[in-house]
Scaffold this active site. Structure first.
Site, PDB file in Angstrom:
ATOM      1  N   HIS A 132      32.053  35.141  37.583  1.00 36.93           N
ATOM      2  CA  HIS A 132      31.713  36.159  38.388  1.00 36.93           C
ATOM      3  C   HIS A 132      30.190  35.575  39.561  1.00 36.93           C
ATOM      4  CE1 HIS A 132      35.501  38.132  37.260  1.00 36.93           C
ATOM      5  NE2 HIS A 132      34.622  38.497  36.519  1.00 36.93           N
ATOM      6  N   HIS A 190      38.560  37.121  40.141  1.00 38.55           N
ATOM      7  CA  HIS A 190      38.354  37.781  41.254  1.00 38.55           C
ATOM      8  C   HIS A 190      37.666  38.161  41.903  1.00 38.55           C
ATOM      9  CE1 HIS A 190      37.770  40.682  38.728  1.00 38.55           C
ATOM     10  NE2 HIS A 190      37.371  41.379  39.861  1.00 38.55           N
ATOM     11  N   LYS A 236      41.178  34.957  34.173  1.00 40.43           N
ATOM     12  CA  LYS A 236      40.644  35.196  33.336  1.00 40.43           C
ATOM     13  C   LYS A 236      40.558  35.218  32.120  1.00 40.43           C
ATOM     14  CE  LYS A 236      37.193  37.868  33.175  1.00 40.43           C
ATOM     15  NZ  LYS A 236      36.002  39.322  33.880  1.00 40.43           N
ATOM     16  N   LYS A 290      26.936  46.724  32.149  1.00 42.03           N
ATOM     17  CA  LYS A 290      27.677  47.516  31.183  1.00 42.03           C
ATOM     18  C   LYS A 290      26.742  48.827  31.695  1.00 42.03           C
ATOM     19  CE  LYS A 290      31.608  45.350  31.252  1.00 42.03           C
ATOM     20  NZ  LYS A 290      32.603  45.193  32.383  1.00 42.03           N
ATOM     21  N   ASP A 316      31.676  36.444  30.042  1.00 44.12           N
ATOM     22  CA  ASP A 316      32.410  37.897  30.488  1.00 44.12           C
ATOM     23  C   ASP A 316      32.419  38.036  32.073  1.00 44.12           C
ATOM     24  OD1 ASP A 316      34.722  39.813  31.037  1.00 44.12           O
ATOM     25  OD2 ASP A 316      33.843  41.833  31.000  1.00 44.12           O
ATOM     26  N   GLU A 335      27.319  47.475  36.825  1.00 44.12           N
ATOM     27  CA  GLU A 335      28.259  48.201  36.468  1.00 44.12           C
ATOM     28  C   GLU A 335      27.984  49.576  35.831  1.00 44.12           C
ATOM     29  OE1 GLU A 335      32.178  45.636  36.079  1.00 44.12           O
ATOM     30  OE2 GLU A 335      30.688  45.167  34.021  1.00 44.12           O
TER      31      GLU A 335
HETATM   32  P1  NAP Z   1      47.492  44.055  28.544  1.00 39.88           P
HETATM   33  O1  NAP Z   1      47.900  45.477  28.811  1.00 39.88           O
HETATM   34  O2  NAP Z   1      47.290  43.732  27.209  1.00 39.88           O
HETATM   35  O3  NAP Z   1      49.282  43.384  28.656  1.00 39.88           O
HETATM   36  C1  NAP Z   1      50.136  41.425  28.294  1.00 39.88           C
HETATM   37  C2  NAP Z   1      51.460  41.669  28.798  1.00 39.88           C
HETATM   38  O4  NAP Z   1      51.698  40.485  28.478  1.00 39.88           O
HETATM   39  C3  NAP Z   1      52.069  42.537  28.422  1.00 39.88           C
HETATM   40  O5  NAP Z   1      53.317  42.637  29.785  1.00 39.88           O
HETATM   41  C4  NAP Z   1      53.277  42.303  26.943  1.00 39.88           C
HETATM   42  O6  NAP Z   1      54.551  43.089  27.409  1.00 39.88           O
HETATM   43  C5  NAP Z   1      53.435  40.595  27.666  1.00 39.88           C
HETATM   44  N1  NAP Z   1      52.735  39.535  26.499  1.00 39.88           N
HETATM   45  C6  NAP Z   1      52.692  39.786  25.719  1.00 39.88           C
HETATM   46  N2  NAP Z   1      53.329  38.800  24.514  1.00 39.88           N
HETATM   47  C7  NAP Z   1      53.321  38.037  25.053  1.00 39.88           C
HETATM   48  C8  NAP Z   1      54.880  37.028  24.604  1.00 39.88           C
HETATM   49  N3  NAP Z   1      54.369  36.296  23.503  1.00 39.88           N
HETATM   50  N4  NAP Z   1      55.697  37.147  25.903  1.00 39.88           N
HETATM   51  C9  NAP Z   1      55.634  37.129  27.199  1.00 39.88           C
HETATM   52  N5  NAP Z   1      55.033  38.152  27.645  1.00 39.88           N
HETATM   53  C10 NAP Z   1      53.751  38.729  26.672  1.00 39.88           C
HETATM   54  O7  NAP Z   1      47.225  42.746  29.489  1.00 39.88           O
HETATM   55  P2  NAP Z   1      45.875  42.944  30.444  1.00 39.88           P
HETATM   56  O8  NAP Z   1      44.907  43.687  30.452  1.00 39.88           O
HETATM   57  O9  NAP Z   1      47.719  42.661  31.441  1.00 39.88           O
HETATM   58  O10 NAP Z   1      45.856  41.464  31.146  1.00 39.88           O
HETATM   59  C11 NAP Z   1      46.345  40.360  31.033  1.00 39.88           C
HETATM   60  C12 NAP Z   1      45.797  39.049  30.971  1.00 39.88           C
HETATM   61  O11 NAP Z   1      44.947  39.408  32.817  1.00 39.88           O
HETATM   62  C13 NAP Z   1      44.584  38.880  30.390  1.00 39.88           C
HETATM   63  O12 NAP Z   1      44.252  37.021  30.046  1.00 39.88           O
HETATM   64  C14 NAP Z   1      43.146  39.144  30.770  1.00 39.88           C
HETATM   65  O13 NAP Z   1      42.137  37.916  30.103  1.00 39.88           O
HETATM   66  C15 NAP Z   1      43.695  39.338  32.414  1.00 39.88           C
HETATM   67  N6  NAP Z   1      42.833  40.254  32.745  1.00 39.88           N
HETATM   68  C16 NAP Z   1      43.224  41.110  32.497  1.00 39.88           C
HETATM   69  C17 NAP Z   1      42.655  42.402  33.524  1.00 39.88           C
HETATM   70  C18 NAP Z   1      42.710  43.882  33.662  1.00 39.88           C
HETATM   71  O14 NAP Z   1      41.520  44.740  34.150  1.00 39.88           O
HETATM   72  N7  NAP Z   1      43.296  44.258  32.715  1.00 39.88           N
HETATM   73  C19 NAP Z   1      41.093  41.850  34.177  1.00 39.88           C
HETATM   74  C20 NAP Z   1      40.994  40.417  34.078  1.00 39.88           C
HETATM   75  C21 NAP Z   1      41.752  39.286  33.963  1.00 39.88           C
HETATM   76  P3  NAP Z   1      55.322  42.582  26.061  1.00 39.88           P
HETATM   77  O15 NAP Z   1      54.447  42.900  24.770  1.00 39.88           O
HETATM   78  O16 NAP Z   1      56.152  43.634  26.426  1.00 39.88           O
HETATM   79  O17 NAP Z   1      56.295  41.597  25.609  1.00 39.88           O
END
Ligand code: NAP
Length: 484
Positions: free
Chosen positions: A240, A178, A148, A331, A235, A216
């Protein structure tokens, strides 16, 4: 009662964004727990991909630190930890250029399931789908997992669906919500369709109204930029809460099969009436003893993004006409609690007279914390002369009822990632479902924008804005308490 673990077939799972927060905090720990449970073994491999130039040992060290933080008990078992890490690999790769793709291709093996998890920002979903195909990485056993947010509105969700559909068939696309992976959410279906007790009463003739609360205590720290553009409606409600609404309101599917379940959920969304502006309350948390207010957090003193929504929805179909569904989420509320309350109508006639009091049954399904079910039933107040009535809970905590070996059931990501490998889409959203949900939420958001609506402030640590109480009061009803 010990649940049986059925091993999955050999797989290669590529996690794009493998160094990111979601991968390190949720996906890799989920895979580790399933590895410890014996669900997959050395013939499977996890290949993380991101732009960072790490060698595989540095990446394994990063994963080890994350597992120690998020799965501390099991990560202390060095045999399990090392066995898991031996199956973890890393490729430096850019989703937006050719860099790293041939190296990734060299690591993938034939004759096995190939799954690609898009754990990256949404702007990369389309480019990744294109490059997987252009690099010849897709085989007949390929699945893609999309996180998402799936679009920002109907138009962007349609565009994303079209991009993915240009490269993959719908049966290969796993859109994650999720919430659907939570054990208790699946239990909703088990309770409804595995018992004779509830289904005959599950309609507007017997149900007065239904409340769905996802409260939350956390704020939006670390997600300011995304949240300021999204707000609670995009969001939380569009995905959800809509999914919970679908599961609670849908007709029984003929079988527990991906398309049968998703067809029924889609019918619920399509039967939703547009929300009347006076049936929705937006809120934004203000500063309180536990921290700054929303506007300070996002650094925008004029922000009109909502961190809270309460609304009254109506489903215009044979089963639910006349039964309102009240949804709320926010929130920085007083407690973390996700619960569905089904409030039944009063008995049609009180044989005990008015002085006995009027009582109605209520069924509470707690999704978190303390997952379980409480049924409120009416009995005689003990020791009183005459016949006075009182409500008592028939309370079932799943952890207690199912025994200590089930105290720690698989979390949502464990279930969902293994379902991807198994090729089971039941708990994933189909493209038409996501679009229908946006088609329902878009006009609400457009209405706020057209009216220049400003969300009502509410105190951090409270139950939300006072207007949300009024929404209920006007209907002669009240919210069930948030505190579990
Ligand atoms: P994040 O911490 O910013 O991580 C992003 C990842 O993508 C990093 O590993 C980054 O590594 C990589 N990345 C960025 N640009 C890239 C590119 N051009 N090519 C290849 N890899 C690249 O984000 P996140 O929180 O993990 O979230 C990821 C996704 O899950 C998003 O869509 C978010 O909306 C969703 N999501 C997250 C959560 C959560 O709790 N975090 C919950 C629900 C959904 P590099 O910069 O080294 O490339």
């Amino acid at each position: 009662m010990v649940s049986r673990v059925i091993p999955v077939d050999p797989f290669d799972l590529v996690i794009f964004g493998g160094t990111g927060d979601l991968a390190q905090r949720k996906i890799l720990p989920a895979l580790f727990r399933r590895y410890c449970a014996g669900q997959w073994s050395a013939d499977a491999r996890i290949i993380a991909a991101a732009r960072g130039e790490l060698d595989v040992n540095a990446f394994r060290e990063m994963v080890s630190v994350s597992l120690n933080r998020h799965v501390p008990k099991r990560a202390k078992d060095l045999k399990a930890l090392n066995g898991f890490l031996a199956n973890v690999d890393y490729v430096a790769l850019d989703a937006l250029s050719d860099s790293g793709w041939s190296e990734l291709a060299g690591k993938l093996r034939e004759d096995r399931i190939r799954a690609f998890y898009f754990s990256v920002g949404p702007r990369l979903f389309g480019p990744l789908a294109e490059r997987i195909n252009a690099s010849g990485l897709a085989n007949t056993e390929t699945r893609i997992v999309v996180e998402k947010p799936f679009g920002h509105d109907l138009q962007s969700a349609q565009a994303l669906n079209a991009t993915l559909a240009a490269h993959f068939s719908e049966s290969q696309i796993y859109r994650i919500d999720h919430y659907l992976g939570k054990e208790t959410v699946q239990n909703l279906m088990a309770v409804r369709f595995g018992n004779m007790l509830f289904e005959p009463l599950w309609n507007s003739q017997y149900v007065d109204h239904i409340q769905i609360t996802v409260a939350e205590t956390v704020g939006i720290d670390g997600r300011e930029e995304y949240y300021e553009r999204a707000g609670a409606m995009r969001d939380m409600v569009q995905n959800h809460l809509m999914q919970l609404l679908c599961l609670i309101a849908m007709e029984p599917p003929a079988k527990f099969d991906p398309n049968a379940v998703r067809d029924e959920k889609l019918k619920v969304i399509r039967a939703l009436d547009p929300v009347e502006p006076h049936h929705i309350v937006r809120g934004q948390f203000a500063a309180g003893p536990d921290g700054p207010g929303y506007r300070e957090v996002v650094g925008n003193p004029r922000s009109t993004t909502e961190s809270y929504v309460a609304l009254r929805a109506h489903i215009s179909n044979w089963r639910w006409a006349g039964t309102p569904f009240y949804l709320r989420t926010g929130k920085r509320l007083v407690a973390r609690s996700s619960v569905i309350n089904v409030l039944f109508k009063d008995a049609p006639h009180s044989i005990f007279g008015e002085e006995a009091g009027r009582h109605a049954n209520a069924l509470s399904i707690r999704l978190q914390p303390n997952e379980g079910i409480t049924l409120k039933v009416t009995i005689k107040e003990p020791g009183q002369g005459g016949m006075r009535l009182v409500d008592v809970p028939l309370d079932m905590s799943f952890a207690e009822a199912l025994g200590p070996e089930n105290q720690d059931p698989p979390d949502a990501y464990e279930r969902l990632v293994m379902d991807v490998i198994r090729g089971n889409q039941t708990l994933f959203m189909r493209g038409d479902e996501v679009e229908a949900a946006w088609a329902w939420t878009d006009p609400v958001i457009a209405g706020w924008q057209a009216r220049g609506d400003v969300p009502k402030p509410y105190d951090s640590g409270s139950t939300g804005p006072g207007d949300a109480e009024l929404l209920m009061k006007r209907d002669g009803r009240r919210w069930q308490g948030i505190k579990p």
